[in-house]
Design a protein around this motif. Structure first.
Motif, PDB file in Angstrom:
ATOM      1  N   TRP A 144      10.622 -11.675  11.472  1.00 45.27           N
ATOM      2  CA  TRP A 144      10.734 -10.228  11.795  1.00 45.27           C
ATOM      3  C   TRP A 144      12.339 -11.067  12.595  1.00 45.27           C
ATOM      4  O   TRP A 144      12.259 -11.887  13.836  1.00 45.27           O
ATOM      5  CB  TRP A 144      10.091 -10.113  12.762  1.00 45.27           C
ATOM      6  N   CYS A 145      13.093  -9.417  12.990  1.00 46.30           N
ATOM      7  CA  CYS A 145      14.588 -10.077  13.712  1.00 46.30           C
ATOM      8  C   CYS A 145      14.013  -9.824  15.445  1.00 46.30           C
ATOM      9  O   CYS A 145      13.032  -9.281  15.578  1.00 46.30           O
ATOM     10  CB  CYS A 145      15.292  -8.693  13.769  1.00 46.30           C
ATOM     11  N   PRO A 146      14.891 -10.353  15.644  1.00 49.46           N
ATOM     12  CA  PRO A 146      14.874 -10.865  17.398  1.00 49.46           C
ATOM     13  C   PRO A 146      14.414  -8.711  18.148  1.00 49.46           C
ATOM     14  O   PRO A 146      15.743  -8.087  17.651  1.00 49.46           O
ATOM     15  CB  PRO A 146      15.938 -10.947  18.127  1.00 49.46           C
ATOM     16  N   ASN A 159      10.816   0.579  15.533  1.00 57.07           N
ATOM     17  CA  ASN A 159      11.813   0.275  15.327  1.00 57.07           C
ATOM     18  C   ASN A 159      12.696  -0.358  15.312  1.00 57.07           C
ATOM     19  O   ASN A 159      11.797  -1.810  15.102  1.00 57.07           O
ATOM     20  CB  ASN A 159      12.583   0.316  17.701  1.00 57.07           C
ATOM     21  N   CYS A 160      13.302  -0.075  14.156  1.00 54.85           N
ATOM     22  CA  CYS A 160      14.160  -1.042  13.702  1.00 54.85           C
ATOM     23  C   CYS A 160      15.760  -1.426  14.354  1.00 54.85           C
ATOM     24  O   CYS A 160      16.315  -0.812  14.398  1.00 54.85           O
ATOM     25  CB  CYS A 160      14.371  -0.848  11.656  1.00 54.85           C
ATOM     26  N   PRO A 161      15.767  -2.324  15.354  1.00 58.84           N
ATOM     27  CA  PRO A 161      17.094  -2.936  15.951  1.00 58.84           C
ATOM     28  C   PRO A 161      18.472  -2.657  14.953  1.00 58.84           C
ATOM     29  O   PRO A 161      19.484  -2.489  15.890  1.00 58.84           O
ATOM     30  CB  PRO A 161      16.201  -3.383  17.541  1.00 58.84           C
ATOM     31  N   ILE A 162      17.692  -3.552  13.864  1.00 58.27           N
ATOM     32  CA  ILE A 162      18.964  -3.488  13.264  1.00 58.27           C
ATOM     33  C   ILE A 162      19.340  -2.327  12.409  1.00 58.27           C
ATOM     34  O   ILE A 162      20.541  -2.721  12.279  1.00 58.27           O
ATOM     35  CB  ILE A 162      18.308  -5.111  11.964  1.00 58.27           C
ATOM     36  N   PHE A 163      18.517  -2.163  12.117  1.00 57.69           N
ATOM     37  CA  PHE A 163      19.232  -0.532  11.340  1.00 57.69           C
ATOM     38  C   PHE A 163      18.609   0.216  11.163  1.00 57.69           C
ATOM     39  O   PHE A 163      19.482   1.497  10.788  1.00 57.69           O
ATOM     40  CB  PHE A 163      18.654  -0.869   9.709  1.00 57.69           C
ATOM     41  N   ASN A 164      18.610   0.895  12.137  1.00 57.47           N
ATOM     42  CA  ASN A 164      18.289   2.322  12.541  1.00 57.47           C
ATOM     43  C   ASN A 164      17.530   2.364  14.075  1.00 57.47           C
ATOM     44  O   ASN A 164      16.869   2.921  14.160  1.00 57.47           O
ATOM     45  CB  ASN A 164      16.983   2.827  11.469  1.00 57.47           C
ATOM     46  N   TYR A 180      14.952   1.397   5.533  1.00 59.97           N
ATOM     47  CA  TYR A 180      14.999  -0.075   4.119  1.00 59.97           C
ATOM     48  C   TYR A 180      15.669  -0.951   4.923  1.00 59.97           C
ATOM     49  O   TYR A 180      17.086  -1.039   5.640  1.00 59.97           O
ATOM     50  CB  TYR A 180      15.534   0.556   2.950  1.00 59.97           C
ATOM     51  N   GLY A 181      14.480  -1.671   5.525  1.00 64.93           N
ATOM     52  CA  GLY A 181      15.014  -2.845   6.141  1.00 64.93           C
ATOM     53  C   GLY A 181      15.028  -4.471   5.437  1.00 64.93           C
ATOM     54  O   GLY A 181      16.513  -4.274   5.327  1.00 64.93           O
ATOM     55  N   LEU A 182      14.252  -4.241   5.063  1.00 62.81           N
ATOM     56  CA  LEU A 182      13.915  -6.150   4.474  1.00 62.81           C
ATOM     57  C   LEU A 182      15.290  -5.672   2.972  1.00 62.81           C
ATOM     58  O   LEU A 182      16.270  -6.849   2.930  1.00 62.81           O
ATOM     59  CB  LEU A 182      12.771  -6.010   2.931  1.00 62.81           C
TER      60      LEU A 182
HETATM   61  S1  SF4 Z   1      12.187  -3.655  10.626  1.00 58.95           S
HETATM   62 FE1  SF4 Z   1      14.760  -4.095  11.368  1.00 58.95          FE
HETATM   63  S2  SF4 Z   1      14.347  -5.282  12.036  1.00 58.95           S
HETATM   64 FE2  SF4 Z   1      12.497  -5.122  11.431  1.00 58.95          FE
HETATM   65  S3  SF4 Z   1      12.925  -7.030  10.540  1.00 58.95           S
HETATM   66 FE3  SF4 Z   1      13.035  -4.876   9.008  1.00 58.95          FE
HETATM   67  S4  SF4 Z   1      15.605  -5.367   9.686  1.00 58.95           S
HETATM   68 FE4  SF4 Z   1      14.638  -6.952  11.296  1.00 58.95          FE
END
Ligand code: SF4
Lengths: 362, 628
Positions: free
Chosen positions: A39-41, A222-227, A147-149
Motif C-alpha cells: 500500500w502507499c506510505p 484515510n487514503c493519503p493519496i486521493f482523499n 476510489y484508490g486503486l
Molecule cells: S487507499 Fe489510498 S493510500 Fe491506501 S493504497 Fe489505496 S491509494 Fe494508496
C-alpha cells in the motif's frame, strides 16, 4: 489517545462455535505472510492490517481454519498479507462468494474485506443480501470515501461536491451512509471504528468475530493519496473530542469537552445533539439517550446513524450501533440438510433414479 | 357394438388447450400410460411464456405433443396424426400442423360466438368445409364430463374442469392404453380431496366408455410395444435427469453438492428438484442474482464442495466474470446453461442452441472452459456427471449446455444400476507437494490439473485470486513471460481433457455414404430421424454427434475429412460450423433454423436430398470436364 471502551457483552458469543481451536501459543508474526505489503506510505490500511494481525492470535483458532475473502480495491489486497487461507476475488462479489464458503464450511471463520466502492457500488446487492440473510461472516468495510486503486474517482460515500478526476466540477451524487444502509438491510451487527484507533478497532473486531451472523464493521480509513484528511475530525487529537459521538451500550450518549454535548430524542422522532447545560440536574440528564445496541427494533440505531455528516465529516457516532441475535442463514441451511437426513435417512441413489413409475423390458 | 381395431406402427398426438385446461398433466398421464405399455416415445410440451394469458386467446394456448411407436422413436414427431383441441383458440393455433387425413377431436362446448371471436375466427370452423381434410370428431367434452360427475357435489366450474380427464379417457380407449396408473395417480394427487379424486376418475372412465360405446368412433388403434434393450425403464424429462445427474455426481465423488442459482426459465426446475434432495447432502442456495448464484457456488467449490450453478443464456452472461475467476483459481465448478431463444430475454420458453459461442468465448481474456452437451432428455443424467467428472479431475469450470427442448421433453430412460456408475475421485491436497512446501499451482504432469486445497489443512495455507499467478507458488505475478506461460498452460490443461473423450461414433451402416450429418446437443434425435427417412429413400448418409464441444474429440478432424460433404444442422446461425471450419479447415455446410422449435425430420431429409443431388451434379460437372 483515548479510546471508547466497550462493555462486556451480554449476548451469546458463539460466532466462532464449530471452528477448531488450538492451545498452542500464537503470535502476531505467525499471521503475517511472506508477501511484501504494497500500500502507499501512510495508508490507513497498514494500521488495520497491524490491528488484525495483532488480534487474530487472541481468538486461539487454528490458522488453517481462518479464511479471508476480498473483492477488488486497495483494501482487497488484505488477504495476501495474512498467513491464513485467502481468496482475492472479483469486484463486489466477495460477500456472495463468502456466503457459499461459510454455508459449506461451518468449521471456518470467514472474513470479508471490502471497500466503499467494492461493497457499496458494484457489490451493493451482495452486501445487503448477506446482511439480510445473516450469514456468519465478519465484514470489514474500509471506507476511504474514494476510489484508490483506479486512481481517485469519487465513490458512493464521497461527499457531494467532491472534486475528483471524474468529477471536475464536483460530484452531484448523494452518498450512502454505510451504517444506515446496513441497518436498513436487517443487519444484526453494525459497528463503526477508525483505522488509527487501535484499541477501539480491536475491541470492535473482538465483538464482531464473536457475533454469530453477519457483522458489518465500517472502518474509517484515510487514503493519503486521493482523499487525505477525510476523517481528520474523528482522528485528530485536537478535534476528536468534539467530533466523536461514542456509542457504548447501556451508557447515556455524551461527548465533547467535559461531556458538554449529549444526544436526545428529537421532536421529529429522530435524535439530535444538544448542549448539556453546566447546571444540568438529574432530571435534565435523564433526557439523554441511553444507547441500547441490543434493542430488537433498529429504529434508534438508525436514528443515531443519521448523526453522521453526509458532507465533509465533522461529527460521527463511533462504536457498535446494533448487536442482536437472529438465527443465521448458514446454520438454518445446514440444519435443513441435517433434518432431511435425520427424518428420511441418507438418500438412496438407486431408489431416487428408479422413481415410482418404472417398467421392465425383457 | 363390435369395433374395428387397426394396427399402426407409430402415432403422434397433440393435446392443446388453454393454459388452465391441464393439457400438460393430460399429456404427462398419456405418456406414462404409453411408457408402461412399452412403446418407445418422445414428448414435447409447448407452453406460453405468460403464466395465465387471457383464457380463450391464442397466446394462452398450451400444448403437449407425444410420439409413440412400435420401434425406436427419435423425435416428438413432426406433424400430429391426432389433434385434441379443447377450445377454438387451441384449434386455430394448432390445426395447420395436423397432417391431412388426421384425426381431430374438438371440444365443441366453447364454440360460442364470443369465444370464436376471441380466437380470431369470423365463423364457426366446425360448420362448413374448413376442416374437410380431417376426420373431425366435434364432441361436447365439457358437457359430457360435467354430466359424468354429477352427484359428486362439485361446483359447476370444478365439474367442467374434469373435461381433460374425459379427453384422456377417450384417447386412452382409442389407443388401448393401460389405465391403472392414471387412476392411482389421480387418487394420490387428490388424496386429501377424495370427492375430487372420485369425480376425476369418473370423468376419465366416462371418456373411455364414450369411445367404446358411441358410434362416432368406429375404430380403435393398436401400437405394439417397441423392442427395447432389456432393463428397467422410466420416463424422464431432461431437467429431472439433469438434477438426478447432479445428485449422482455428489454420491459418486463422495462430496456434498452445492447449487447456487437464481430462478430463470427454463432452468428453474433444476433448482426446484435439487432443493427436494437435501437428504443426499445437497445444499441449494437461491441467490439474490445470477452473479451471487455462481459466486456462492464458487465459494463452496473453494471450500471443497461439488458445486453447480444452473441458469439459462442471460444468466450465463451475468456469470461470465465469475466463471473467469474460476478459470484463474482452477477449482471445479459446473455451470449449467439450459439454453433458450435469445438474444436478451428472447424466447424464454422456446428452445435454441445459440449459446455455444458464449460458452466457448464469453469471457474476457483467454479463458477456456470444457463444454459438454447432452443429446437427449435421458442423456442429461450422464452429461451432468460427465461434466462433474471433468470439473473435478481437471480442476476447471465446465459448461453444461442443455436446452429448452431437452429440459421439458421426455423419453424412456433405462435406469442405471448406480453401483456400476464410474466414481469421481476428488483427490484433495493433503500435504506439501514439493520439497519446498506447498505449491498451489504445481501440476499433475498428465492432466496439468493443480491441487484442490480447500481451507482447513494445516501447512497448506495459501492465498489465491484473480490476479495472474506465478507458476507453482500462485503468488501475484506481473512478469510477462510468466503470464504467457500461464495462459498457455490453462489452455493446455483444457486441451488435455481430450485424452479422456471416447472416439466419435459414426453411424454409417453401408459404409458408402458421401454425406455426414453432424450435430450437437438436442438435435441428435431430429437428425437421426431425417437420416432414417433419407436412407429409406435410398440415399446413403452417415451421422455423428458431438457431445464434447470443448475440447473436441481428438478423432473428429479425421472423421470430417472422410466425407465429401459435412452438414451441420444447428438451432443457431452456424456456431459449431464456425468452430469446425476454423479448427479443421473443412468446408462444413450449415443448416440453421432459429424458430424456437426442434428440427422436423422431413426438412432434414430434404436437406440431405439436396446435398446428395448437389454432389451428383458436381460429379457430372467433373465428368463433362474430363470428357472435354
Ligand atoms: S487507499 Fe489510498 S493510500 Fe491506501 S493504497 Fe489505496 S491509494 Fe494508496
Amino acid at each position: 489517545m483515548t479510546s471508547t471502551d466497550l462493555p462486556m457483552p451480554v449476548l451469546a458469543r458463539d460466532g466462532l462455535a464449530g471452528v477448531p481451536t488450538t492451545d498452542a501459543e500464537q503470535s502476531r508474526k505467525e499471521f503475517a505472510s511472506d508477501q511484501e505489503v504494497r500500500w502507499c506510505p501512510g495508508c490507513g490500511d497498514y494500521a488495520v492490517l497491524a490491528a488484525v494481525q495483532g488480534f487474530l492470535p487472541e481468538l486461539g483458532l487454528r490458522r488453517e481454519n481462518i479464511c479471508f475473502v476480498s473483492g477488488i480495491g486497495c483494501s482487497s489486497r488484505f488477504p495476501y498479507y495474512l498467513d491464513t487461507y485467502g481468496l482475492h476475488s472479483i469486484h463486489g462479489r466477495a460477500p456472495a462468494i463468502a456466503t457459499g464458503l461459510a454455508t459449506a464450511r461451518p468449521d471456518l471463520s470467514v472474513w470479508v474485506v471490502t471497500g466503499d466502492g467494492d461493497a457499496l457500488s458494484i457489490g451493493g446487492n451482495h452486501l445487503v443480501h448477506a446482511l439480510r440473510r445473516n450469514v456468519n461472516l465478519t465484514i470489514l468495510l474500509f471506507n476511504n470515501r474514494i476510489y484508490g486503486l483506479t486512481k481517485g474517482q469519487y465513490s458512493p460515500t464521497s461527499e457531494i461536491g467532491l472534486v475528483t478526476k471524474s468529477t471536475p466540477m464536483g460530484s452531484v451524487d448523494t452518498p450512502f451512509n454505510p451504517v444506515s444502509l446496513a441497518l436498513g438491510a436487517e443487519a444484526t451487527f453494525v459497528a463503526r471504528t477508525v483505522d488509527s484507533d487501535r484499541k477501539h478497532l480491536t475491541a470492535v473486531l473482538r465483538e464482531a468475530a464473536a457475533h454469530r451472523g453477519a457483522s458489518l464493521v465500517e472502518i474509517y480509513q484515510n487514503c493519503p493519496i486521493f482523499n487525505d484528511g477525510a476523517f481528520d475530525a474523528v482522528k485528530d487529537a485536537d478535534q476528536r473530542e468534539e467530533a466523536v459521538i461514542p456509542l457504548v451500550h447501556g451508557e447515556p450518549i455524551r461527548f465533547g469537552a467535559g461531556g458538554r454535548h449529549g444526544v436526545v430524542r428529537s421532536a421529529s422522532g429522530g435524535v439530535e445533539v444538544v448542549d448539556v447545560p453546566d447546571d444540568a440536574d438529574d432530571a435534565w440528564l435523564a433526557r439523554l439517550l441511553v444507547h441500547d445496541a441490543h434493542a430488537d427494533d433498529p429504529t434508534q440505531a438508525f436514528a443515531l446513524s443519521r448523526l453522521t455528516d453526509a458532507g465533509h465529516l465533522q461529527r460521527a457516532p463511533i462504536g457498535i450501533f446494533r448487536q442482536v441475535e437472529r438465527p443465521t442463514y448458514d446454520d438454518l441451511t445446514r440444519q435443513q440438510v441435517e433434518t432431511a437426513i435425520g427424518t428420511s435417512g441418507p438418500g438412496d441413489l438407486q431408489s431416487l433414479v428408479d422413481g415410482p413409475d418404472t417398467w421392465t423390458v425383457g | 357394438m363390435v369395433k374395428q381395431v387397426e394396427q399402426l406402427d407409430r402415432v403422434v398426438i397433440r393435446f392443446a388447450g388453454d393454459s388452465g385446461d391441464g393439457m400438460q398433466l393430460t399429456g404427462d398421464r398419456f405418456t406414462q400410460e404409453t411408457a408402461t405399455f412399452g412403446n418407445d416415445l418422445s414428448t414435447l410440451p409447448n407452453f406460453p411464456a405468460e403464466i395465465r394469458a387471457p383464457a380463450g386467446t391464442l397466446p394462452g394456448v398450451s400444448s403437449f405433443q407425444l410420439h409413440f411407436a412400435d420401434h425406436a422413436v427419435l423425435t416428438p414427431g413432426d406433424r400430429p396424426d391426432v389433434l385434441v383441441a379443447m377450445n377454438p383458440a387451441a384449434l386455430r393455433a394448432n390445426v395447420a400442423d395436423l397432417r391431412a387425413g388426421g384425426i381431430l377431436v374438438v371440444d365443441s362446448h366453447d364454440f360460442t360466438r364470443r369465444n370464436l371471436a376471441r380466437a380470431g375466427y369470423e365463423h364457426d370452423p366446425l360448420e362448413g368445409d374448413d376442416l374437410a381434410a380431417f376426420q373431425v370428431h366435434a364432441i361436447d367434452l365439457t358437457g359430457l364430463a360435467t354430466g359424468a360427475v354429477e352427484g359428486f357435489g362439485l361446483s359447476r366450474k370444478d365439474a367442467s374442469r374434469t373435461k381433460n380427464m374425459f379427453a384422456l379417457g377417450l384417447l386412452s380407449w382409442m389407443y388401448g392404453r393401460p389405465v391403472e396408473g392414471t387412476i392411482e395417480h389421480v387418487q394420490n394427487r387428490f388424496a386429501s380431496k377424495p370427492d375430487v379424486a372420485a369425480a376425476n376418475i369418473a370423468s376419465f372412465r366416462a371418456g373411455w366408455a364414450f369411445g367404446e360405446t358411441t358410434e362416432s368412433f368406429a375404430v380403435s388403434y393398436e401400437v405394439a410395444p417397441a423392442p427395447m434393450p432389456a432393463g428397467r425403464y422410466r420416463n424422464i424429462t431432461g431437467n429431472l435427469a439433469l438434477a438426478y445427474g447432479i445428485v449422482a455426481a455428489g454420491q459418486l465423488s463422495g462430496l456434498p453438492v452445492f447449487l447456487g442459482a437464481y430462478p430463470i426459465t427454463p432452468a428453474s426446475d433444476v433448482l426446484h428438484e435439487l432443493s427436494r434432495h437435501k437428504s443426499f447432502g445437497v445444499t441449494t442456495f437461491q441467490a439474490e442474482d445470477e452473479i451471487a448464484g455462481v459466486g456462492a457456488a464458487l465459494g463452496a467449490a473453494y471450500g471443497g464442495h461439488l458445486a453447480f450453478s444452473s441458469t439459462s443464456g442471460p444468466g450465463v452472461a451475468l456469470k461470465s466474470e465469475t466463471i473467469g475467476l474460476a478459470v484463474m483459481l482452477e477449482v471445479p465448478l459446473v455451470v449449467v446453461d439450459v439454453q433458450r431463444g435469445g438474444p436478451s430475454t428472447g424466447l424464454p420458453t422456446k428452445t435454441e442452441q445459440a449459446d455455444l459461442l458464449q460458452a466457448m468465448f464469453g469471457r474476457n481474456g483467454e479463458a477456456p472452459v470444457p463444454i459438454v452437451a447432452p443429446s437427449s432428455p435421458a442423456d442429461c443424467f450422464d452429461a451432468a456427471s460427465e461434466a462433474a467428472r471433468i470439473a473435478v479431475t481437471h480442476r476447471t469450470p465446465v459448461m453444461l449446455l442443455s436446452d429448452g427442448y431437452l429440459a421439458n421433453g421426455s423419453e424412456p430412460w433405462r435406469v442405471p444400476d448406480v453401483d456400476a456408475l464410474p466414481r469421481i475421485d476428488p483427490r484433495f491436497a493433503d500435504g506439501p507437494n514439493t520439497p519446498e512446501g506447498f505449491a498451489p499451482y504445481a501440476r499433475d504432469p498428465e492432466t496439468l490439473a493443480r491441487p484442490w486445497a480447500p481451507p482447513g489443512v494445516a501447512g497448506l495455507e495459501h492465498r489465491i485470486g484473480g490476479i495472474e499467478k506465478a507458476d507453482l507458488s500462485g503468488d501475484i505475478s506481473y512478469d510477462p513471460e510468466n503470464h504467457d506461460l500461464m495462459v498457455r498452460t490453462r489452455q493446455a490443461k483444457v486441451d488435455a481433457v481430450a485424452a479422456s473423450i471416447p472416439p466419435t461414433e459414426v453411424d454409417d451402416p453401408t459404409g458408402d455414404a458421401r454425406i455426414l450429418m453432424l450435430g450437437w446437443g438436442s438435435t441428435k434425435g431430429p437428425i437421426a430421424a431425417g437420416v432414417r427417412l433419407a436412407r429409406a429413400e435410398g440415399t446413403p448418409v452417415a451421422q455423428a454427434h458431438v457431445r464434447h464441444l470443448n475440447p473436441l474429440p481428438p478423432d473428429l478432424g479425421d472423421v470430417l475429412r472422410r466425407y465429401e460433404r459435412v452438414v451441420v444442422p444447428e438451432m443457431n446461425l452456424g456456431q459449431l460450423a464456425l468452430l469446425l471450419r476454423a479448427r479443421y479447415l473443412v468446408d462444413v455446410r450449415g443448416y440453421d433454423k432459429v424458430r424456437g422449435m426442434p428440427f422436423v425430420s422431413d426438412e432434414l431429409a430434404q436437406v440431405i436430398a439436396e446435398h446428395a443431388l448437389d454432389l451428383v451434379r458436381q460429379d457430372e460437372r467433373t465428368d463433362s470436364k474430363e470428357r472435354a
